[in-house]
Design an enzyme around this catalytic site. Structure first.
Site, short mmCIF file in Angstrom:
data_model
loop_
_atom_site.label_atom_id
_atom_site.label_comp_id
_atom_site.label_asym_id
_atom_site.label_seq_id
_atom_site.Cartn_x
_atom_site.Cartn_y
_atom_site.Cartn_z
CG ASP A 47 -0.28 -0.37 2.52
OD1 ASP A 47 0.96 -0.33 2.59
OD2 ASP A 47 -0.99 -0.70 3.49
CD GLU B 211 -8.75 1.30 7.60
OE1 GLU B 211 -8.70 0.37 8.46
OE2 GLU B 211 -8.04 2.31 7.67
CG ASN C 190 -8.91 -1.14 11.83
OD1 ASN C 190 -7.98 -1.79 11.35
ND2 ASN C 190 -9.39 -0.06 11.25
C1 GLP Z 1 -0.57 -0.03 8.62
C2 GLP Z 1 -0.27 -0.58 7.21
C3 GLP Z 1 -0.31 -2.07 7.23
C4 GLP Z 1 0.37 -2.50 8.49
C5 GLP Z 1 -0.58 -2.27 9.62
C6 GLP Z 1 0.00 -2.54 10.99
O1 GLP Z 1 -1.41 1.05 8.63
N1 GLP Z 1 -1.06 -0.09 6.15
O2 GLP Z 1 0.29 -2.60 6.08
O3 GLP Z 1 0.71 -3.85 8.41
O4 GLP Z 1 -1.13 -0.98 9.51
O5 GLP Z 1 0.89 -1.52 11.33
P1 GLP Z 1 1.87 -1.64 12.57
O6 GLP Z 1 2.83 -2.72 12.25
O7 GLP Z 1 2.54 -0.29 12.66
O8 GLP Z 1 1.04 -1.95 13.76
#
Ligand code: GLP
Length: 252
Positions: free
Chosen positions: A67, A142, A135
């Site tokens: 992403d 989402e 979430n």
């Molecule tokens: C982010 C990314 C995801 C990521 C997830 C968890 O917003 N878009 O690809 O894996 O949320 O993030 P984190 O590892 O900082 O908890």
């Protein structure tokens, strides 16, 4: 191809999760994986640090962003392209042209998403790394994202913007409101999926994803529709799981 179900690997802590994720990743590339989908976020920083320490020679590996934020300038160090460039490409000497982003496609965001989807449909990634949002999001899919969703422009949930605020000086208002994300169907096209979950904040979404209903209210639950998905979870993230070695397969 195995039966749907998610193999779970429980490890003690963040360091052990990073170690095992690197083992899996390096073994996959040694076994022929050439197209690797990369996730960003706090979960993957220790994984990529360990990868950089091991410094495998990945001369012909191509990386694909899961992403990317919309609305940041090209040189913004908080973009996922720059994050992966710093954390993975530079230490492994992977040149910039082997890191692919939907924003490489010089057109408007909607067309860039469509072009990226076409590129991934023509040649799916061999291995996709995933984190899980607080979430339950995958990439930026989402809650409510359809299981057949493709790469597209999405609005970020308020909780996601709050979760990602630490990367933006703790101001969730500075976190972009939109992103391009691979869709859930795009992610499920990967030949193999490795999801890494660490920390107590991931315990509830991980338990719901692996043991609750498979539905779009919990995007990460769709992993159970994949034939070769596994989860690496540390003790804090696995706290609410009923200690399965293999989560129950669930029919779509
Ligand atoms: C982010 C990314 C995801 C990521 C997830 C968890 O917003 N878009 O690809 O894996 O949320 O993030 P984190 O590892 O900082 O908890």
């Amino acid at each position: 191809m195995g039966a749907p179900g998610v193999a779970t690997h429980f490890v003690a802590d963040v360091a052990a999760a990073a170690d095992l994720a690197c083992d899996l990743l390096i073994a996959a590339v040694a076994g022929g994986a050439r197209r690797v989908g990369v996730a960003t976020g706090s979960t993957f920083a220790p994984v990529y640090r360990e990868l950089a320490r091991r410094a495998p020679s990945w001369d012909d590996v191509e990386l694909f962003l899961l992403d990317e934020y919309l609305g940041l300038t090209d040189d913004d160090p908080r973009s996922f392209r720059h994050t992966i460039a710093r954390q993975v490409c530079e230490p492994l000497s992977i040149p910039p042209h082997r890191l692919h982003s939907p924003l490489d496609l010089a057109c408007d965001a909607e067309n860039a998403a469509g072009g990226y989807e076409a590129m991934l449909a023509a040649a799916p990634v061999d291995l996709q790394l995933l984190g899980i949002g607080g979430n339950g999001h995958l990439g930026f899919n989402e809650p409510g994202a359809p299981v057949d969703s493709l790469t597209r422009v999405v609005a970020l949930a308020p909780r996601t913007r709050a979760d990602n605020a630490p990367f933006f000086g703790d101001h969730s208002g500075d976190v972009p409101e939109q992103a391009i994300t691979q869709g859930l169907a795009t992610i499920l096209r990967a030949r193999r999926i490795v999801l890494v979950a660490t920390g107590a904040r991931k315990a509830e979404p991980l338990a719901r994803a692996l043991t609750g209903p498979v539905d779009s209210a919990m995007p990460a639950s769709v992993l159970r529709l994949h034939a070769d998905a596994c989860v690496v979870a540390d003790a804090d993230a696995a706290r609410l799981l009923p200690s399965p070695r293999l989560a129950e397969p669930i029919a779509p």
